[in-house]
Design an enzyme around this catalytic site. Structure first.
Site, PDB file in Angstrom:
ATOM      1  N   LYS A 178       0.848  -1.204   0.000  1.00 14.28           N
ATOM      2  CA  LYS A 178       0.000   0.000   0.000  1.00 14.28           C
ATOM      3  C   LYS A 178       0.879   1.249   0.000  1.00 14.28           C
ATOM      4  CE  LYS A 178      -1.860   2.745   3.065  1.00 14.28           C
ATOM      5  NZ  LYS A 178      -1.834   3.999   2.284  1.00 14.28           N
ATOM      6  N   GLU A 184      10.493  16.365  14.551  1.00 19.36           N
ATOM      7  CA  GLU A 184      10.739  16.423  13.109  1.00 19.36           C
ATOM      8  C   GLU A 184       9.964  17.586  12.521  1.00 19.36           C
ATOM      9  OE1 GLU A 184       9.329  12.768  11.369  1.00 19.36           O
ATOM     10  OE2 GLU A 184      11.234  12.548  10.338  1.00 19.36           O
ATOM     11  N   CYS A 237      13.471  11.641   6.101  1.00 20.13           N
ATOM     12  CA  CYS A 237      13.722  11.080   7.432  1.00 20.13           C
ATOM     13  C   CYS A 237      15.154  11.351   7.857  1.00 20.13           C
ATOM     14  CB  CYS A 237      13.426   9.587   7.431  1.00 20.13           C
ATOM     15  SG  CYS A 237      14.402   8.682   6.228  1.00 20.13           S
ATOM     16  N   GLU A 278      10.598   1.760   9.956  1.00 18.97           N
ATOM     17  CA  GLU A 278      11.538   2.848   9.655  1.00 18.97           C
ATOM     18  C   GLU A 278      10.778   4.145   9.892  1.00 18.97           C
ATOM     19  OE1 GLU A 278      14.651   2.444   8.931  1.00 18.97           O
ATOM     20  OE2 GLU A 278      14.539   0.280   8.711  1.00 18.97           O
TER      21      GLU A 278
HETATM   22  P1  NAD Z   1       2.455   8.390   7.767  1.00 16.04           P
HETATM   23  O1  NAD Z   1       2.831   7.620   8.974  1.00 16.04           O
HETATM   24  O2  NAD Z   1       1.393   9.409   7.886  1.00 16.04           O
HETATM   25  O3  NAD Z   1       1.987   7.415   6.600  1.00 16.04           O
HETATM   26  C1  NAD Z   1       2.788   6.370   6.119  1.00 16.04           C
HETATM   27  C2  NAD Z   1       1.917   5.289   5.520  1.00 16.04           C
HETATM   28  O4  NAD Z   1       1.135   4.697   6.548  1.00 16.04           O
HETATM   29  C3  NAD Z   1       0.935   5.776   4.467  1.00 16.04           C
HETATM   30  O5  NAD Z   1       0.860   4.819   3.438  1.00 16.04           O
HETATM   31  C4  NAD Z   1      -0.365   5.851   5.234  1.00 16.04           C
HETATM   32  O6  NAD Z   1      -1.515   5.730   4.430  1.00 16.04           O
HETATM   33  C5  NAD Z   1      -0.218   4.659   6.152  1.00 16.04           C
HETATM   34  N1  NAD Z   1      -1.062   4.677   7.350  1.00 16.04           N
HETATM   35  C6  NAD Z   1      -1.626   5.742   7.957  1.00 16.04           C
HETATM   36  N2  NAD Z   1      -2.331   5.341   9.045  1.00 16.04           N
HETATM   37  C7  NAD Z   1      -2.199   3.999   9.119  1.00 16.04           C
HETATM   38  C8  NAD Z   1      -2.678   3.003  10.017  1.00 16.04           C
HETATM   39  N3  NAD Z   1      -3.462   3.299  11.052  1.00 16.04           N
HETATM   40  N4  NAD Z   1      -2.334   1.713   9.800  1.00 16.04           N
HETATM   41  C9  NAD Z   1      -1.534   1.385   8.759  1.00 16.04           C
HETATM   42  N5  NAD Z   1      -1.065   2.269   7.866  1.00 16.04           N
HETATM   43  C10 NAD Z   1      -1.381   3.576   8.046  1.00 16.04           C
HETATM   44  O7  NAD Z   1       3.825   9.013   7.236  1.00 16.04           O
HETATM   45  P2  NAD Z   1       4.035  10.005   6.019  1.00 16.04           P
HETATM   46  O8  NAD Z   1       3.518  11.345   6.445  1.00 16.04           O
HETATM   47  O9  NAD Z   1       3.527   9.385   4.766  1.00 16.04           O
HETATM   48  O10 NAD Z   1       5.628  10.048   5.916  1.00 16.04           O
HETATM   49  C11 NAD Z   1       6.414  10.898   6.660  1.00 16.04           C
HETATM   50  C12 NAD Z   1       7.044  10.163   7.831  1.00 16.04           C
HETATM   51  O11 NAD Z   1       7.782   9.041   7.356  1.00 16.04           O
HETATM   52  C13 NAD Z   1       8.050  11.021   8.569  1.00 16.04           C
HETATM   53  O12 NAD Z   1       7.887  10.874   9.949  1.00 16.04           O
HETATM   54  C14 NAD Z   1       9.393  10.430   8.134  1.00 16.04           C
HETATM   55  O13 NAD Z   1      10.445  10.620   9.022  1.00 16.04           O
HETATM   56  C15 NAD Z   1       9.065   9.003   7.972  1.00 16.04           C
HETATM   57  N6  NAD Z   1      10.063   8.369   7.100  1.00 16.04           N
HETATM   58  C16 NAD Z   1      10.979   7.515   7.653  1.00 16.04           C
HETATM   59  C17 NAD Z   1      11.962   6.921   6.867  1.00 16.04           C
HETATM   60  C18 NAD Z   1      12.966   5.965   7.449  1.00 16.04           C
HETATM   61  O14 NAD Z   1      13.533   5.203   6.681  1.00 16.04           O
HETATM   62  N7  NAD Z   1      13.218   5.963   8.740  1.00 16.04           N
HETATM   63  C19 NAD Z   1      11.987   7.192   5.505  1.00 16.04           C
HETATM   64  C20 NAD Z   1      11.051   8.059   4.973  1.00 16.04           C
HETATM   65  C21 NAD Z   1      10.072   8.633   5.786  1.00 16.04           C
END
Ligand code: NAD
Length: 507
Positions: A191, A400, A300, A266
């Site tokens: 997804k 962040e 990130c 991650e």
């Molecule tokens: P997010 O957590 O809002 O969403 C990530 C994914 O999770 C999306 O596909 C979303 O639809 C899904 N999601 C949302 N609620 C969910 C639930 N209840 N159950 C399962 N899936 C759910 O994150 P974002 O805003 O898309 O991305 C930004 C974040 O990602 C930042 O905090 C960033 O640091 C982190 N990030 C981390 C890394 C790493 O490798 N450590 C890399 C890139 C981004």
């Protein structure tokens, strides 16, 4: 407005909106109830994709397809050589489609086109590296357990894996996970973020072309609820690999614990770069500038706080400000642009909120500090921003910000720099700049971070594991350690000959 390098809208004919559907059991499908969702480009303000909006029905179907594909062995029991052949074909197809993928990725995410090309093209190497792992997976043997015993520890695919990805590097992060899971022999339900669904759906076409058997990768488009949450709770899923926010990561961990599935996470970071006076300060200033503005700061690994030695702080910050003015902000479709749009209007307001709160708490904005209007494109941009006088208790130093906003803290001793580095709930990455190897290695050993860079920033390789300590995550991605996440370990103990003494004493 702050004095800076601005790239106004470039006259371009935008493509028709991409139309995306789910891929379930090898068939492209609309949602049963016919619902769709749209993505409006953060930079251009028009609809750039329309995607089927998944419900529980599509998610259930995708998990069932992945389960059946795993259990009948069409992928999990074929040779590593056969799996590698498919992954290598996918890598070639990715390279042949970089332009098409990069354009929609830029339009959906707002990132500069050159960075989208780099992301998509670079991802091909992750698929090639994973192909090499598919052929070299091995366990352990124990030939010293006695003359009549041989112990073998074998590795097996863990099973059905849910792959949930964010919007900031949609194709790169997918490629940090999917080819590794496939190399191991797993089957997957994927997804993508609801904000950037297109390149994941388009990858589905390439997987089919490369000859991946039906049902091995299933793609469900939609939101965290219900799609992501069902992918995290379903009893037929064996593992969830997730990249995203720490808040959602914790939720997934809780949900997955009901069925004790393995979870690899991650999550976020608040990554410091420590700068000593003996460093190559020109290199360091350039890397700090890159670290904070790359991917619009929505990264990130963003180097969102610097910890600079007191003696050089004024000169160093002045140089970073000077370099920041030269970084090209603006139309992400223009190849000269280095910093594009902010992903949503709400997120832009959140970034600004951090800056305003820091100022209210006594910090000083030395550059930028507000939203930015790009001529011809509107306001969903943020100025290059440098904030001084930041103290460790301020939200801007701890949370962040996920935008082009650099926080500056200062130190006098190595111990102090390490204490500031580790004074965070996150532990994703950290960097040190010094010409003294003792300073660098002393820091590298004591920094609580999954990756430490010395005299560089954000250099990554498929071979080198990536992941976070503390609340930045669980488990590792890429490299051999990342591959191991998708493998189960099974011990097979074999007796040689009829040497086993009976346990039951016959009368
Ligand atoms: P997010 O957590 O809002 O969403 C990530 C994914 O999770 C999306 O596909 C979303 O639809 C899904 N999601 C949302 N609620 C969910 C639930 N209840 N159950 C399962 N899936 C759910 O994150 P974002 O805003 O898309 O991305 C930004 C974040 O990602 C930042 O905090 C960033 O640091 C982190 N990030 C981390 C890394 C790493 O490798 N450590 C890399 C890139 C981004």
């Amino acid at each position: 407005m702050t004095q800076m390098t601005l790239i106004a809208a470039t006259a371009t004919d935008l493509p028709e909106p991409a139309q995306n559907r789910h891929l379930i059991g090898g068939r492209w499908q609309d949602s049963a109830d016919g619902t769709v969702f749209e993505r409006v480009s953060p930079s251009h303000g028009v609809v750039v994709s329309r995607s089927a909006k998944g419900s529980e029905a599509e998610t259930e179907a995708a998990i069932a397809a992945a389960r059946a594909a795993f259990d009948d062995g069409r992928w999990s029991r074929i040779s590593g050589k056969a799996r590698a052949a498919v992954l290598l074909k996918v890598a070639d197809l990715i390279e042949a489609n970089v332009e098409r993928f990069a354009l929609i990725e830029t339009l959906e995410s707002g990132k500069p086109i050159t960075q989208a090309r780099g992301e998509v093209g670079g991802a091909a190497d992750l698929w090639r590296y994973a192909a090499a792992l598919a052929r070299t997976t091995h366990g352990d043997s124990h030939n010293t357990l006695g003359d009549d015993i041989l112990g073998v520890v074998v590795k097996e695919p863990i099973g059905v894996v849910s792959v949930i990805t964010p919007w900031n590097f949609p194709f790169w992060i997918l490629s940090q996970k999917l080819p590794f899971a496939l190399a191991a022999g797993c089957t997957c339900v994927v997804k993508p973020s609801e904000m950037t669904p297109s390149t994941t759906a388009m990858l589905g076409e390439l997987l089919i072309k490369a000859g991946l058997p039906d049902g091995v990768v299933n793609i469900v488009l939609g939101y965290g609820n219900p799609v992501g949450s069902l992918m995290s709770s379903h009893p037929d899923v064996d593992m969830v690999t997730f990249t995203g926010s720490t808040a959602v990561g914790k939720l997934i961990s809780r949900t997955a614990s009901e069925t004790l599935k393995k979870v690899a996470l991650e999550l976020g970071g608040k990554n410091p770069q420590v700068i000593f006076p003996d460093a190559d300060l020109e290199q360091a200033a350039d890397a700090v500038t890159f670290g904070i503005y790359f991917n619009v700061g929505q990264c990130c690994n963003s180097g969102s706080r610097i910890i600079v030695h007191d003696d050089i702080a004024d000169a160093f910050v002045a140089r970073v400000v000077e370099l920041s003015r030269q970084v090209a902000f603006g139309d992400p479709l223009n190849p000269a642009t280095q910093v594009g749009a902010i992903v949503t209007r709400e997120h832009n307001a959140k970034i600004d909120g951090y800056v305003r709160a820091a100022v209210a708490a006594g910090a000083e904005v030395v550059l930028g500090g507000g939203t930015l209007e790009v001529p011809g494109l509107g306001h969903q941009f943020y100025q290059p921003t440098v904030v001084r006088g930041v103290t460790p208790d301020m939200a801007i130093a701890r949370e962040e910000v996920f935008g082009p906003v650099l926080s500056v803290l200062t130190f006098r001793t190595l111990d102090e720099a390490i204490a500031l580095t580790n004074d965070a709930s996150y532990g994703l990455s950290a960097g040190i700049w010094s010409e003294n190897v003792h300073t660098c290695l002393g820091f590298a050993r004591r920094a609580q971070a999954g990756t430490v860079w010395t005299n560089t920033w954000m250099d990554g390789f498929p071979e080198v594991a990536f992941g976070g300590m503390k609340q930045s995550g669980q488990g590792r991605e890429i490299g051999r350690y990342g591959f191991d996440e998708f493998l189960e370990v099974k011990s097979v103990v074999m007796r040689i000959g009829r040497t086993r003494a009976p346990w039951v004493k016959s009368p």
